[in-house]
Motif scaffolding. Structure first.
Motif, short mmCIF file in Angstrom:
data_model
loop_
_atom_site.label_atom_id
_atom_site.label_comp_id
_atom_site.label_asym_id
_atom_site.label_seq_id
_atom_site.Cartn_x
_atom_site.Cartn_y
_atom_site.Cartn_z
N ILE A 190 22.56 37.67 -9.82
CA ILE A 190 21.40 36.78 -9.85
C ILE A 190 20.92 36.58 -8.41
O ILE A 190 21.69 36.16 -7.55
N VAL A 191 19.64 36.86 -8.18
CA VAL A 191 19.10 36.75 -6.82
C VAL A 191 18.17 35.54 -6.73
O VAL A 191 17.26 35.38 -7.56
N ARG A 192 18.42 34.69 -5.74
CA ARG A 192 17.52 33.55 -5.47
C ARG A 192 17.23 33.56 -3.97
O ARG A 192 18.14 33.71 -3.15
N LYS A 193 15.95 33.38 -3.61
CA LYS A 193 15.53 33.56 -2.22
C LYS A 193 14.91 32.28 -1.70
O LYS A 193 14.15 31.63 -2.41
N PHE A 194 15.27 31.93 -0.50
CA PHE A 194 14.81 30.68 0.09
C PHE A 194 14.05 30.95 1.37
O PHE A 194 14.57 31.61 2.27
N PHE A 195 12.84 30.44 1.44
CA PHE A 195 12.12 30.42 2.71
C PHE A 195 12.09 28.97 3.16
O PHE A 195 11.45 28.13 2.51
N LEU A 196 12.80 28.66 4.24
CA LEU A 196 12.78 27.30 4.76
C LEU A 196 11.54 27.19 5.64
O LEU A 196 11.46 27.80 6.71
N HIS A 197 10.60 26.43 5.14
CA HIS A 197 9.25 26.41 5.73
C HIS A 197 9.13 25.24 6.71
O HIS A 197 8.93 24.10 6.31
N VAL A 198 9.28 25.55 8.01
CA VAL A 198 9.18 24.53 9.05
C VAL A 198 7.79 24.62 9.69
O VAL A 198 7.18 25.70 9.67
N PRO A 251 13.08 34.72 -8.06
CA PRO A 251 12.04 33.86 -7.47
C PRO A 251 12.33 33.49 -6.02
O PRO A 251 13.49 33.52 -5.57
N TRP A 252 11.27 33.14 -5.32
CA TRP A 252 11.40 32.51 -4.00
C TRP A 252 11.34 31.00 -4.19
O TRP A 252 10.55 30.50 -5.02
N TYR A 253 12.11 30.28 -3.41
CA TYR A 253 11.92 28.84 -3.27
C TYR A 253 11.36 28.63 -1.87
O TYR A 253 12.02 28.98 -0.88
N VAL A 254 10.16 28.09 -1.79
CA VAL A 254 9.57 27.81 -0.48
C VAL A 254 9.83 26.32 -0.21
O VAL A 254 9.17 25.45 -0.77
N VAL A 255 10.84 26.06 0.62
CA VAL A 255 11.38 24.71 0.75
C VAL A 255 10.86 24.04 2.02
O VAL A 255 11.03 24.60 3.12
#
Ligand code: ATP
Ligand code: MG
Length: 304
Positions: A190-198, A251-255
């Motif tokens: 299972i792939v989950r991707k995170f972009f930590l958006h600063v 999915p991407w999570y744009v956090v």
């Protein structure tokens, strides 16, 4: 954890994660996500958020134990971000309750000559988590659509036959990544991707802090300032990457990443949301296996 408390926590986790989950890339615009967003929480809620995080971490440990016992699924968590967005701290906090045996972190920095002698997915493929484990990529093959896109001279170093490097190279890479992640999903990874958006402003504040506080000096790198000058190019590359690689199965999570406490809550929530969806449980033993356990117990009890 009490089961109604758990149910409640899972519900809250889904509420924190879903606003930032991107499954349909084509509709995504980076400007729709505010790096300073904390949903409805203010700084007076920080302590409650920390409490929820520590309960979330406990829950993650419980899920991970089942993931390991079941030995069927693997979870791959990919973290991407601009410098000082808080990747390292988020990974450290969110995974702090996890059994180290069930989890592996791989960091991908500038590629070595051996890496450059292979296709761009090669070095990451070798670090995929085994079934039952959680693998964390601190940066990943996505760098090959980010830093390499912003600095075309890096693409030259990749030694790809020139006739294969055309104007569609990024679209081709995105397509290859989508197919690859689809392949992983079909195999139970299972792939989950995170972009930590600063924000650019918050990055400046954090860089200054690194320069001013002796205990943070070691984190400062002159290269980070050089990359900052390419901010707008990076944002464009991130947006295009998410638009082309956010899918239902990966999915991407744009956090939002201007408030570290919030980033951690949202990332933990997203991992909980994912693990819940797998319906993990301890393996059920067969009748024969249960009989064997009973025999073993009797043998131990009958010892002198
Ligand atoms: P981080 O910056 O992730 O906290 P670090 O400071 O310990 O980690 P660096 O030496 O800065 O490590 O390594 C990360 C650098 O490697 C980043 O600037 C990143 O863009 C670069 N990098 C990663 N993958 C690639 C790639 N495929 N091609 C070129 N550069 C890459
Ligand atoms: Mg760095």
């Amino acid at each position: 954890m009490q089961s109604n408390g758990k149910h409640d926590l899972i519900k809250r986790a889904c509420g924190f994660a879903s606003p930032f989950r991107i499954e349909r890339g084509e509709e995504f615009r980076l400007r729709d996500i505010d790096p300073g967003d904390t949903l409805h929480l203010g700084s007076e809620d920080k302590d409650r958020a920390r409490e929820a995080l520590s309960m979330g971490i406990e829950l993650l440990a419980e899920f991970q134990d089942k993931l390991y016992a079941q030995d069927r699924w693997a979870l791959l968590l990919i973290f991407q971000a601009m410098d000082a967005a808080g990747k390292d701290g988020t990974i450290k906090h969110v995974m702090s309750g996890i059994n180290p045996q069930g989890c592996q972190v791989s960091s991908f920095k500038a590629p070595s000559p051996v890496d450059l002698d292979h296709d761009f997915l090669w070095r990451c493929m070798q670090q995929l988590p085994e079934r039952g484990r959680i693998g964390i990529f601190n940066r990943s093959y996505y760098e090959d659509t980010l830093v390499v896109r912003v600095h075309p001279e890096l693409l030259q170093q990749q030694k790809i036959p020139p006739e294969l490097v055309g104007k569609d190279i990024w679209k081709e890479r995105f397509r290859d990544i989508r197919h690859y992640e689809n392949y992983l999903a079909n195999n139970g990874i299972i792939v989950r991707k995170f972009f930590l958006h600063v924000s650019k402003k918050e990055q400046k504040r954090r860089f200054l802090e690194r320069l001013e506080k002796p205990e943070k000096n070691w984190k400062f790198s002159a290269n980070d300032i050089r990359e900052r000058a390419f901010w707008d190019d990076y944002m464009e590359a991130y947006e295009d990457m998410i638009r082309h690689t956010a899918t239902k199965e990966a999915p991407w999570y744009v956090v939002p990443a201007d408030n570290k406490w919030f980033t951690r809550v949202a990332v933990a929530a997203a991992i909980i949301e994912t693990l819940v969806s797998l319906d993990l449980h301890y393996p059920k033993l067969s009748k024969e296996a249960l009989e064997q356990l009973d025999q073993a117990k009797q043998a131990l009890l009958s010892e002198g």
